[in-house]
Motif scaffolding. Structure first.
Motif, PDB file in Angstrom:
ATOM      1  N   ARG A 176      23.765  59.518  52.513  1.00  0.00           N
ATOM      2  CA  ARG A 176      23.747  60.628  53.468  1.00  0.00           C
ATOM      3  C   ARG A 176      23.496  60.159  54.905  1.00  0.00           C
ATOM      4  NH1 ARG A 176      22.844  65.218  49.943  1.00  0.00           N
ATOM      5  NH2 ARG A 176      21.798  64.609  48.019  1.00  0.00           N
ATOM      6  N   THR A 177      23.099  58.892  55.072  1.00  0.00           N
ATOM      7  CA  THR A 177      22.738  58.391  56.397  1.00  0.00           C
ATOM      8  C   THR A 177      23.791  57.456  56.977  1.00  0.00           C
ATOM      9  OG1 THR A 177      21.570  56.424  55.579  1.00  0.00           O
ATOM     10  CG2 THR A 177      20.324  58.487  55.673  1.00  0.00           C
ATOM     11  N   LEU A 178      24.955  57.343  56.341  1.00  0.00           N
ATOM     12  CA  LEU A 178      25.948  56.354  56.753  1.00  0.00           C
ATOM     13  C   LEU A 178      26.733  56.762  57.990  1.00  0.00           C
ATOM     14  CD1 LEU A 178      27.416  55.377  53.250  1.00  0.00           C
ATOM     15  CD2 LEU A 178      25.778  54.092  54.638  1.00  0.00           C
ATOM     16  N   GLY A 179      26.673  58.039  58.350  1.00  0.00           N
ATOM     17  CA  GLY A 179      27.486  58.507  59.470  1.00  0.00           C
ATOM     18  C   GLY A 179      28.887  58.891  59.061  1.00  0.00           C
ATOM     19  N   LEU A 180      29.141  58.967  57.755  1.00  0.00           N
ATOM     20  CA  LEU A 180      30.429  59.440  57.253  1.00  0.00           C
ATOM     21  C   LEU A 180      30.343  60.948  57.024  1.00  0.00           C
ATOM     22  CD1 LEU A 180      31.109  56.623  54.633  1.00  0.00           C
ATOM     23  CD2 LEU A 180      32.045  56.800  56.941  1.00  0.00           C
ATOM     24  N   ASN A 181      31.474  61.615  57.086  1.00  0.00           N
ATOM     25  CA  ASN A 181      31.487  63.054  56.831  1.00  0.00           C
ATOM     26  C   ASN A 181      32.247  63.333  55.541  1.00  0.00           C
ATOM     27  OD1 ASN A 181      34.375  63.369  57.463  1.00  0.00           O
ATOM     28  ND2 ASN A 181      33.747  62.942  59.573  1.00  0.00           N
ATOM     29  N   PRO A 182      32.154  64.558  55.015  1.00  0.00           N
ATOM     30  CA  PRO A 182      32.778  64.854  53.730  1.00  0.00           C
ATOM     31  C   PRO A 182      34.283  64.622  53.687  1.00  0.00           C
ATOM     32  CG  PRO A 182      31.154  66.516  54.239  1.00  0.00           C
ATOM     33  CD  PRO A 182      31.289  65.668  55.468  1.00  0.00           C
ATOM     34  N   SER A 183      34.972  64.718  54.831  1.00  0.00           N
ATOM     35  CA  SER A 183      36.407  64.434  54.806  1.00  0.00           C
ATOM     36  C   SER A 183      36.672  62.951  54.579  1.00  0.00           C
ATOM     37  CB  SER A 183      37.062  64.885  56.118  1.00  0.00           C
ATOM     38  OG  SER A 183      36.579  64.118  57.210  1.00  0.00           O
ATOM     39  N   GLU A 184      35.713  62.105  54.978  1.00  0.00           N
ATOM     40  CA  GLU A 184      35.838  60.676  54.756  1.00  0.00           C
ATOM     41  C   GLU A 184      35.224  60.240  53.428  1.00  0.00           C
ATOM     42  OE1 GLU A 184      35.542  58.904  59.266  1.00  0.00           O
ATOM     43  OE2 GLU A 184      33.731  59.728  58.365  1.00  0.00           O
ATOM     44  N   LEU A 185      34.149  60.884  53.046  1.00  0.00           N
ATOM     45  CA  LEU A 185      33.467  60.589  51.789  1.00  0.00           C
ATOM     46  C   LEU A 185      33.231  61.911  51.066  1.00  0.00           C
ATOM     47  CD1 LEU A 185      32.163  58.384  50.034  1.00  0.00           C
ATOM     48  CD2 LEU A 185      30.027  58.770  51.283  1.00  0.00           C
ATOM     49  N   PRO A 186      34.217  62.375  50.282  1.00  0.00           N
ATOM     50  CA  PRO A 186      34.129  63.702  49.653  1.00  0.00           C
ATOM     51  C   PRO A 186      32.898  63.894  48.786  1.00  0.00           C
ATOM     52  CG  PRO A 186      36.363  62.827  49.500  1.00  0.00           C
ATOM     53  CD  PRO A 186      35.508  61.717  50.011  1.00  0.00           C
ATOM     54  N   ALA A 187      32.321  62.797  48.293  1.00  0.00           N
ATOM     55  CA  ALA A 187      31.137  62.931  47.444  1.00  0.00           C
ATOM     56  C   ALA A 187      30.007  63.641  48.161  1.00  0.00           C
ATOM     57  CB  ALA A 187      30.673  61.557  46.975  1.00  0.00           C
ATOM     58  N   LEU A 188      29.975  63.556  49.501  1.00  0.00           N
ATOM     59  CA  LEU A 188      28.893  64.192  50.244  1.00  0.00           C
ATOM     60  C   LEU A 188      28.877  65.704  50.048  1.00  0.00           C
ATOM     61  CD1 LEU A 188      29.029  62.174  53.596  1.00  0.00           C
ATOM     62  CD2 LEU A 188      27.359  61.958  51.751  1.00  0.00           C
ATOM     63  N   SER A 189      30.026  66.279  49.747  1.00  0.00           N
ATOM     64  CA  SER A 189      30.096  67.731  49.528  1.00  0.00           C
ATOM     65  C   SER A 189      29.689  68.122  48.123  1.00  0.00           C
ATOM     66  CB  SER A 189      31.519  68.238  49.796  1.00  0.00           C
ATOM     67  OG  SER A 189      31.846  68.106  51.156  1.00  0.00           O
ATOM     68  N   SER A 190      29.732  67.167  47.188  1.00  0.00           N
ATOM     69  CA  SER A 190      29.453  67.518  45.796  1.00  0.00           C
ATOM     70  C   SER A 190      28.145  66.955  45.280  1.00  0.00           C
ATOM     71  CB  SER A 190      30.601  67.026  44.895  1.00  0.00           C
ATOM     72  OG  SER A 190      30.787  65.628  45.022  1.00  0.00           O
ATOM     73  N   LEU A 191      27.402  66.238  46.132  1.00  0.00           N
ATOM     74  CA  LEU A 191      26.113  65.733  45.684  1.00  0.00           C
ATOM     75  C   LEU A 191      25.137  66.886  45.510  1.00  0.00           C
ATOM     76  CD1 LEU A 191      25.619  62.546  47.877  1.00  0.00           C
ATOM     77  CD2 LEU A 191      26.348  62.669  45.506  1.00  0.00           C
ATOM     78  N   PRO A 192      24.249  66.804  44.520  1.00  0.00           N
ATOM     79  CA  PRO A 192      23.271  67.878  44.321  1.00  0.00           C
ATOM     80  C   PRO A 192      22.402  68.075  45.560  1.00  0.00           C
ATOM     81  CG  PRO A 192      23.309  66.369  42.440  1.00  0.00           C
ATOM     82  CD  PRO A 192      24.148  65.743  43.513  1.00  0.00           C
ATOM     83  N   SER A 193      22.143  69.345  45.870  1.00  0.00           N
ATOM     84  CA  SER A 193      21.212  69.701  46.948  1.00  0.00           C
ATOM     85  C   SER A 193      21.585  69.077  48.284  1.00  0.00           C
ATOM     86  CB  SER A 193      19.785  69.276  46.562  1.00  0.00           C
ATOM     87  OG  SER A 193      19.425  69.803  45.311  1.00  0.00           O
ATOM     88  N   GLN A 194      22.883  69.004  48.556  1.00  0.00           N
ATOM     89  CA  GLN A 194      23.347  68.307  49.756  1.00  0.00           C
ATOM     90  C   GLN A 194      22.756  68.876  51.041  1.00  0.00           C
ATOM     91  OE1 GLN A 194      24.859  65.795  50.801  1.00  0.00           O
ATOM     92  NE2 GLN A 194      25.328  66.381  52.897  1.00  0.00           N
ATOM     93  N   GLN A 195      22.623  70.177  51.126  1.00  0.00           N
ATOM     94  CA  GLN A 195      22.207  70.775  52.388  1.00  0.00           C
ATOM     95  C   GLN A 195      20.695  70.973  52.510  1.00  0.00           C
ATOM     96  OE1 GLN A 195      24.415  71.182  54.785  1.00  0.00           O
ATOM     97  NE2 GLN A 195      25.981  70.387  53.402  1.00  0.00           N
ATOM     98  N   LEU A 196      19.946  70.538  51.499  1.00  0.00           N
ATOM     99  CA  LEU A 196      18.515  70.794  51.533  1.00  0.00           C
ATOM    100  C   LEU A 196      17.780  69.734  52.341  1.00  0.00           C
ATOM    101  CD1 LEU A 196      17.878  71.821  47.833  1.00  0.00           C
ATOM    102  CD2 LEU A 196      18.428  73.265  49.776  1.00  0.00           C
ATOM    103  N   PRO A 197      16.723  70.133  53.041  1.00  0.00           N
ATOM    104  CA  PRO A 197      15.944  69.154  53.808  1.00  0.00           C
ATOM    105  C   PRO A 197      15.162  68.251  52.866  1.00  0.00           C
ATOM    106  CG  PRO A 197      14.915  71.308  53.895  1.00  0.00           C
ATOM    107  CD  PRO A 197      16.220  71.502  53.172  1.00  0.00           C
ATOM    108  N   LEU A 198      15.326  66.956  53.038  1.00  0.00           N
ATOM    109  CA  LEU A 198      14.645  66.000  52.175  1.00  0.00           C
ATOM    110  C   LEU A 198      13.572  65.292  52.990  1.00  0.00           C
ATOM    111  CD1 LEU A 198      17.808  64.575  50.382  1.00  0.00           C
ATOM    112  CD2 LEU A 198      16.234  66.291  49.540  1.00  0.00           C
ATOM    113  N   GLY A 199      12.462  65.950  53.210  1.00  0.00           N
ATOM    114  CA  GLY A 199      11.388  65.395  54.005  1.00  0.00           C
ATOM    115  C   GLY A 199      10.111  65.294  53.196  1.00  0.00           C
ATOM    116  N   SER A 200       9.018  64.988  53.865  1.00  0.00           N
ATOM    117  CA  SER A 200       7.714  64.898  53.207  1.00  0.00           C
ATOM    118  C   SER A 200       6.623  64.784  54.260  1.00  0.00           C
ATOM    119  CB  SER A 200       7.644  63.677  52.271  1.00  0.00           C
ATOM    120  OG  SER A 200       8.623  63.728  51.262  1.00  0.00           O
ATOM    121  N   ASN A 201       5.378  65.041  53.844  1.00  0.00           N
ATOM    122  CA  ASN A 201       4.197  64.760  54.649  1.00  0.00           C
ATOM    123  C   ASN A 201       3.311  63.791  53.886  1.00  0.00           C
ATOM    124  OD1 ASN A 201       5.013  66.822  56.444  1.00  0.00           O
ATOM    125  ND2 ASN A 201       3.742  68.355  55.419  1.00  0.00           N
ATOM    126  N   MET A 202       2.580  62.946  54.585  1.00  0.00           N
ATOM    127  CA  MET A 202       1.518  62.163  53.953  1.00  0.00           C
ATOM    128  C   MET A 202       0.516  61.754  55.021  1.00  0.00           C
ATOM    129  SD  MET A 202       3.483  58.611  53.003  1.00  0.00           S
ATOM    130  CE  MET A 202       4.207  57.549  54.277  1.00  0.00           C
TER     131      MET A 202
END
Length: 716
Positions: A176-202
């Motif tokens: 998700r951090t490669l700078g590719l978009n779904p038209s270039e890497l279609p898997a980005l559109s079908s990965l689970p939870s693609q649009q969810l924020p993946l953060g954390s606190n510690m």
């Protein structure tokens, strides 16, 4: 799908136990010895379920407790255990159909199954035995539960955990951090939870900031509530000295965050530059696999994969042709040029080896030694221990690179100067140990704002090493840690669910000022907004379930976040507020909606595909999106046709730990331990979570015996 009969499935289990190279006939001749071995282990290892259903596993060896731990995971959510392996094998389209093909192709292009097999084949005998125990625990569960219906994987193999670890790191995060978009890497559109924020606190504090003089740790990953990134809580106690309590994704052999008797750690997602895109030049018509490199050519490797795809006629095989250069797999094409991607440590693996060593460490020196392998190629890490030490590192297996190139953009693969020059050692990464401020925090922000003063300096590190900026969660965290009175475990746990809204401090005065200006220009229009503005003006800027001001502000801020409203433009600020008031009025017939009436927690199927319903039970939650500068993160998404919004990510597993002469810990899962809607532990932690509180995380034998719900051996 055709189902194997139970006797055939048992034979498959036996074949697995005696080795995948044996035929079923050979397995039959030696299965008695192997079954006797595992049956003896099952009888010697015990699962203790506490009153919240958390499994505390006691066994004579590390191998035995892993065996029982995976058995327990299957009891609580076999569907997700199997699903996580299906995803990591690149076989999800066999169940989900054509929409999942791009994600499966990405897994095959990264050669995750091949590298996992290779890692298992070359692993140490001890690590092999732990992976074999992982698979055997699942297979033992399947064989002893004929009512269980595996959807695809009738037999789990011991290299699957190594595939899953790669899937989590390189597919769920790095891709998700490669700078590719779904038209270039279609898997980005079908990965689970693609649009969810993946953060954390510690956070961590030492004795100077705790009332008892003990170090404290706050563990707080923000993962999706559904899908492969769900957390599972457990506690493993081995006669060989391993005593680890914490959480992991389903199908993992052991906790990847948590604590033992003397130390603990947590992770947040970071973005170290551990992958680079290379523009490859294929310009020889007579040799289409030749690509330029220096003054000559190299030969790309090409292979085909058979991807199973579910159709109305059954599962069909789709042939996919893949290529890779010495840099890595070709994942995309841009401006007619193939793009190959190099991933640090993808082939080597050994992530489980490192997490296992971290959990067995008995001192900061041992913990740092375990981390120094950099087999886990990313994730910020925060540490605290019984000796009062606290430690933070911007962890990553970061390649050394030539500074003449802009590594944020694709580089010319034909230029040998773009080759990596080894991996930065752990000592070369941004980190802090026992800072004078007495506290550390990381909320996915830059490592250069970790504490109040004395942070690592950006100029001391190569520019490609980090890419993060500061963020609102980190800012509110630093304020809390710097200004709070010395913490007790109670106040530490309270701070873990703090709902002060940092973004409101600057934004609400802007709204009030814009409204006052409107009153001079258009009094009648301003009058219609007088009550909403009064609510915002009087709001204490803390998110609560009964707060109307929070609802108005959160909805108003969405326009800012989407870039649709310029906060410096008073007309836009007022227009956005009018739109929010109208939206809420249309939604509920009244704009004065308390936050908890619209911000809800509801559990659906573990896949997250079942959807939500205003008619089913749900709970009000005070938490809010992290971009508002709130510690208690809760991301609720609007759903078509629904009045309410339901949480999909945020505080998922939360734990607070105090490292005194005896470890004291509290924890909470967002829903409960078991994914079966009929189970008593399906939603029993949700009400505690929604109140911003914790359950006890019992750790000693005495505590566990005092709160014991059940005790049994695997297979009973």
């Amino acid at each position: 799908m055709n189902r194997f009969p139970f006797t055939h499935r048992l034979s498959l289990l036996l074949a697995f136990l005696v080795g995948s190279s044996l035929s079923l006939g050979q397995a039959s001749s030696s299965h008695a010895q192997q079954m006797e071995k595992w049956s003896k282990i099952a009888k010697r290892v015990t699962i203790h379920r506490d009153s919240y259903g958390v499994p505390h596993i006691y066994g004579p060896t590390d191998e035995s407790v892993i065996f029982a731990y995976l058995y327990a995971q299957c009891e609580d959510n076999f569907w997700q255990v199997e699903q996580n392996y299906i995803l990591s094998l690149g076989r999800s389209a066999e169940l989900a159909g054509p929409s999942a093909v791009p994600a499966d192709v990405l897994v095959r292009a990264l050669e995750i199954p091949r590298y996992a097999r290779q890692e298992f084949a070359t692993a140490s005998p001890h690590i092999r035995s732990l992976c074999e125990a992982t698979a055997a625990g699942i297979n033992f569960y399947i064989a002893t539960h004929p009512e269980v219906q595996p959807r695809l994987l009738e037999q789990i193999e011991p290299w699957y955990p190594m595939a899953f670890t790669r899937y989590v790191i390189y597919v769920m995060f790095v891709s998700r951090t490669l700078g590719l978009n779904p038209s270039e890497l279609p898997a980005l559109s079908s990965l689970p939870s693609q649009q969810l924020p993946l953060g954390s606190n510690m956070w961590a504090v030492n004795g100077s900031r705790s009332e008892t003089g003990n170090a404290m740790l706050f563990i707080n990953p923000h993962q999706p509530f559904f899908g492969p990134g769900q957390w599972y809580e457990g506690h493993l106690v081995s006669g060989e000295g391993w005593n680890i309590s914490g959480a992991n994704f389903f199908a993992s052999p052991s906790p990847t965050i948590g604590h033992n008797e003397v130390l603990g750690w947590s992770h947040t997602v970071n973005r170290p530059d551990i992958a680079d895109i290379y523009v490859e030049t294929f310009d020889k018509p007579d040799n289409p696999l030749a690509y330029r490199y220096g003054d000559s050519y190299r030969q790309a490797n090409e292979w085909t994969e058979q991807v199973g795809v579910k159709t109305a006629e059954g599962v069909i095989e789709q042939t996919v042709k893949l290529r890779k250069t010495h840099h890595g797999p070709i994942l995309a094409v841009r401006d007619g040029k193939p793009l190959a991607v190099s991933f640090s440590r993808l082939a080597e693996g050994h992530q489980f080896d490192q997490w296992y060593a971290m959990g067995r460490a008995r001192s900061m020196a041992e913990f740092k030694d375990a981390m120094s392998k950099l087999a886990v190629p990313m994730f910020n890490t925060m540490y605290a221990d019984q000796e009062g030490n606290i430690f933070y590192i911007y962890n990553g297996a970061i390649p050394k690179r030539d500074l003449q190139f802009n590594w944020r953009q694709p580089v010319d693969g034909s230029n040998p100067a773009t080759e990596w020059k080894g991996i930065h050692s752990m000592d070369e990464l941004p980190q802090l140990t026992n800072p004078p401020t007495g506290f550390l925090q990381n909320c996915n922000q830059t490592p250069f704002t970790t504490t109040g003063s004395g942070n690592p300096r950006a100029e001391d590190f190569p520019p490609y090493m980090t890419s993060e900026s500061d963020n609102a969660r980190a800012q509110i965290s630093r304020r809390i840690l710097a200004n709070w009175d010395p913490f007790t475990l109670d106040s530490w746990s309270k701070a873990a669910f703090d709902t002060t809204v940092l973004a409101a401090e600057k934004a609400v005065p802007l709204i009030v000022a814009a409204w006052e200006k409107l009153g001079q220009q258009d009094p009648e229009r301003a009058k219609r907004l007088a009550e909403p503005v009064k609510v915002l003006r009087e709001w204490d800027q803390v998110s609560r379930v009964d707060s109307v001001g929070m609802t108005l502000f959160a909805y108003w801020h969405e326009g800012i976040r989407r870039g649709q409203v310029d906060p410096a433009d008073p007309a836009a600020v007022i227009g956005n507020l009018e739109q929010v008031v109208g939206q809420l009025q249309a939604l509920a017939g009244n704009w004065a909606i308390p936050w908890g009436a619209t911000n809800r927690l509801q559990r659906s199927h573990t896949s997250g595909e079942a959807g939500f319903s205003d008619e089913r039970d749900s709970l009000p939650v005070a938490g809010a999106p992290g971009w508002l500068g709130v510690v208690f993160n809760f991301y609720a998404q609007p759903q078509a046709g629904l009045r309410r919004r339901y949480g999909v990510a945020g505080h998922s597993f939360v734990s607070t730990v105090e490292f005194g002469s005896r470890v004291k810990a509290r924890s909470i899962l967002v829903f409960g331990q078991n994914a079966d809607p009929e189970a008593s532990h399906y939603f029993d932690q949700a009400a505690i979570y929604a109140r911003g509180e914790f359950k006890p995380a019992w750790f000693t034998r005495r505590e566990i015996r005092s709160h014991l719900e059940s005790r049994y051996h695997p297979g009973q």
